[in-house]
Each structure stands twice: as structure tokens, then as C-alpha cells.
Design a protein around this motif. Sequence first.
Motif, short mmCIF file in Angstrom:
data_model
loop_
_atom_site.label_atom_id
_atom_site.label_comp_id
_atom_site.label_asym_id
_atom_site.label_seq_id
_atom_site.Cartn_x
_atom_site.Cartn_y
_atom_site.Cartn_z
N ARG A 1 0.83 -1.21 0.00
CA ARG A 1 0.00 0.00 0.00
C ARG A 1 0.86 1.26 0.00
NH1 ARG A 1 -5.64 -0.16 1.86
NH2 ARG A 1 -5.36 2.00 2.55
N PRO A 2 0.76 2.10 -1.04
CA PRO A 2 1.61 3.30 -1.10
C PRO A 2 1.28 4.33 -0.03
CG PRO A 2 0.04 3.24 -2.93
CD PRO A 2 -0.05 1.93 -2.25
N ASP A 3 0.03 4.39 0.43
CA ASP A 3 -0.26 5.34 1.50
C ASP A 3 0.42 4.92 2.81
OD1 ASP A 3 -1.89 3.11 1.59
OD2 ASP A 3 -3.60 4.18 2.45
N LEU A 4 0.55 3.61 3.02
CA LEU A 4 1.28 3.13 4.19
C LEU A 4 2.77 3.38 4.02
CD1 LEU A 4 1.04 1.70 6.91
CD2 LEU A 4 1.29 -0.49 5.71
N VAL A 5 3.26 3.19 2.80
CA VAL A 5 4.67 3.50 2.51
C VAL A 5 4.94 4.99 2.75
CG1 VAL A 5 6.42 3.59 0.70
CG2 VAL A 5 4.92 1.60 0.88
N ALA A 6 4.00 5.84 2.32
CA ALA A 6 4.16 7.28 2.53
C ALA A 6 4.20 7.62 4.02
CB ALA A 6 3.04 8.04 1.84
N ALA A 7 3.35 6.95 4.82
CA ALA A 7 3.35 7.20 6.26
C ALA A 7 4.66 6.78 6.89
CB ALA A 7 2.18 6.46 6.91
N GLN A 8 5.22 5.64 6.46
CA GLN A 8 6.51 5.19 6.99
C GLN A 8 7.63 6.15 6.57
OE1 GLN A 8 7.57 2.41 9.07
NE2 GLN A 8 9.21 3.92 9.00
#
Length: 418
Positions: free
Chosen positions: A248-255
Amino acid sequence: MKRILLSAGLVLLYPAVYAQVAASPPAPPQPLTLQQAVDYARLHSPGLLGAQAHLSAIQANEITAGLRLNPNLVAEGTQMSLSNNDPNGPPFYGVGLQRTFEVGGKRSLRIAAAKANTGVASAQVDDQKRGLDLAVKQAFTGMLQAKLALTIANDNLADYHKTVDLMKVRLDAGDVDRTDFERVELQLAGFENDQTNAQLNLTQASEQLQVLLGEPSVLSTFDISGSLDLPALGSTVEQLENAALAARPDLVAAQRQVNANEAAIHLADAMGKTDPQFGVEYEHSGTANTLGANLQIPLRIFDRNQGEKERTRREADSSRLLLQQARNQVISDVDQSYAAYQAAVQQNARYQQKYLAEAAHVRDNIQFAYRNGNATLLDYLSALQDYRQTNLAALNAQANAQNALHQLSYATATEVNP
């Protein structure tokens, strides 16, 4: 000749813009499959292209972060007089070079922070691409549904025309009176309206999909090919959750935002350290020539960048909590999408395996009986209405199941369609 000069001017003044215009893509191939539509939208969607251009702008901050501080050139002259006899002595001239030297690894930390911010923006662009994929898939399914609905409307209208033609023959033969015939003929309005509305829905669905594909103008010849048949889903919900957590790119962005905030902490700490300034100078006074040097060390007694240090640490704490929230949201999205897909599959199976065949069987029997005078008009119209509603409900169930599959792919950021 003027056109040639204008084109040449465009090439010289705006080479990037001219190259982009000159390389404008042709119309999409006809008809498009679902994967071709997704690929085409990724290449030509103005919204996604704009996001990618913005990413390039953010990445340019890495250049600024890597720049070293410029030195300062200092020149001065004193005791210069217009008279030959100056009681203050000979004129004085001096020229010097000064430079501030950064300590604490500020430059490398600035570069690291800029790259971290670029990573966040890159993941956000990937998430926008994920959203575009879902929108294209849903619009593609909507257009397929509209095409099939138009086919159903055309078939129903053509089949009912046969009934009207048969009743006209019976009217001419005196088997039915004109009132009964007109009651039958009046029902054509409903079938004709169904056809008109289905054609309108198809036109609107086509335009909606073409907008998502980035087409500057609507193509009347635009078409797609595909099926609403559902494949078997071979993944468990646990496998889908793990896939989503990894992709998930939104999870990647959060990390990456956590990483960016941690990089900002290191930079804020370094910015609290004192940067010495060293300079050399040449002086000329009368017949004397001298060299000198100076060193300036600001005393960080009051301002040691305390506020920025505290702010970055608070931001880091916030981003860690938001990361946990994003992770929880990913799991919830997958679970809900999986449950919705399972429900949609069950609903679709009911129509495909039972109710469609039953509705067709009832319609055919009542239709045969009515055309032979063994059923009432009310029974026949009721059977037709049930058949129309069942077909449209079955089509909606198929489309809903397809959209549920697309939503599951969106929730996991993977292509779950085997």
C-alpha cells in the motif's frame, strides 16, 4: 514562411513544451481491454502527469540542499583625498575573502532530509496512481454494464415487437378487438424508453471513461471489450492483508514520513551548532603591503535552535502515531473489501445459477400461452416486467461483483484478479 519561422521559434524558446506537443499520443486503439485502459490512463491522465511533474519539482529541492555556502568578497578604501597633501596620511585600500564553514554535517543532513521528503512525495504519487487505476476500472465496468444493458433493452424491444406484430395479425383476422391490440401496443413505450435510457447511459459511461483516460475530446468511435464474468479468487484474507501491508503506497508514505521527520530532527540538532567564519585580506597603505586573517565564531548563548529541535521531535511523535493509524486502516480496508466481495459474489451467483433461468422460463411460457390466447394480457405483462427486472438486477449484481473485485485490488494495492 511565417509558419516555418514560428515553428522554429517554438523549438528554440520552448523546446520541452514543443517536444511534448509534437509527441502528443494518438487516439487509443479500438477497442480497449481493461488492462490497456489502465495502462493508457497512466500514460496520458493530466492529473497523474501533473502529480509526477510536481514530484520532479520537489526532487529539485535536493539540489538546493546540496549547495555549499557562497564566500563573501569584501573591499574597502579609506583616507582617499582629492588634494595632493593629505594631513591624515596616505590612502588605505583593502580587499578580503570570507567564508562560513558549516560544521556538524549540515550539508549531508540537508540532503538526507530533502531525499526523505522526495520519498514521501513519490509514495503519494503512487497512491494517486492507485486511485486512478480504481477509477478507470470502475468506469470500464460501468461502460461494460451499459453496453450489456443496451443489448438487453434492444432484445426486449425486438422481442416485444414480435408480440405486437402477432397481435396485429390477430386483429386483422378478427381474433382480438382494437382495444386489446392498443393495450398491447401501448406497452412499446416502456421498452422504447428502456432503449433510449440505456443508450444515454452508455454514452455517459463512455465519456466518463474517456475523461479518465486523458482524452482531450470525446471520441464517438471509442469502444471497449471485456466481460463481467468473475474469476475464482485464490487468496485468503490473511494473504491479502499481508500483501496490502507490503504494497500500500499510503502506508509507505506514512513510513517515509516518519523517516523524513527523523531526518529533520538530526538536521535541527546540527543547525544548533556554531558555524565559524574565516577570512583572509590584503591591505595596501602608502608603500606598505600587508596580509591579514580573521576568524569569527558566533556565540550561541540564547538561540541554539531550541524551538526547531522541539518542533521536529513533536512532528516525529505525531507521524509515528499516524503510521500506526494507517496500518490499522489498511487492515480494515482489506477486511471490509473482502467481505463486500464475498457478499457480491453470493448475490451474483443467485441470479446466474437460478433466477435468470427461472425468469426466462416463466416469460417464454406465458408469452407462448398469451400469443395463443391461453393467458391474459395482465399475466403476460407481469411476466415481461419480472423478466426485465430480473435481467437488470442480474446485470447490476455482476457489475457490483466486478467493482467489489476492483475495490479489493485497490485495498491491497495489488492485482487480485488472477
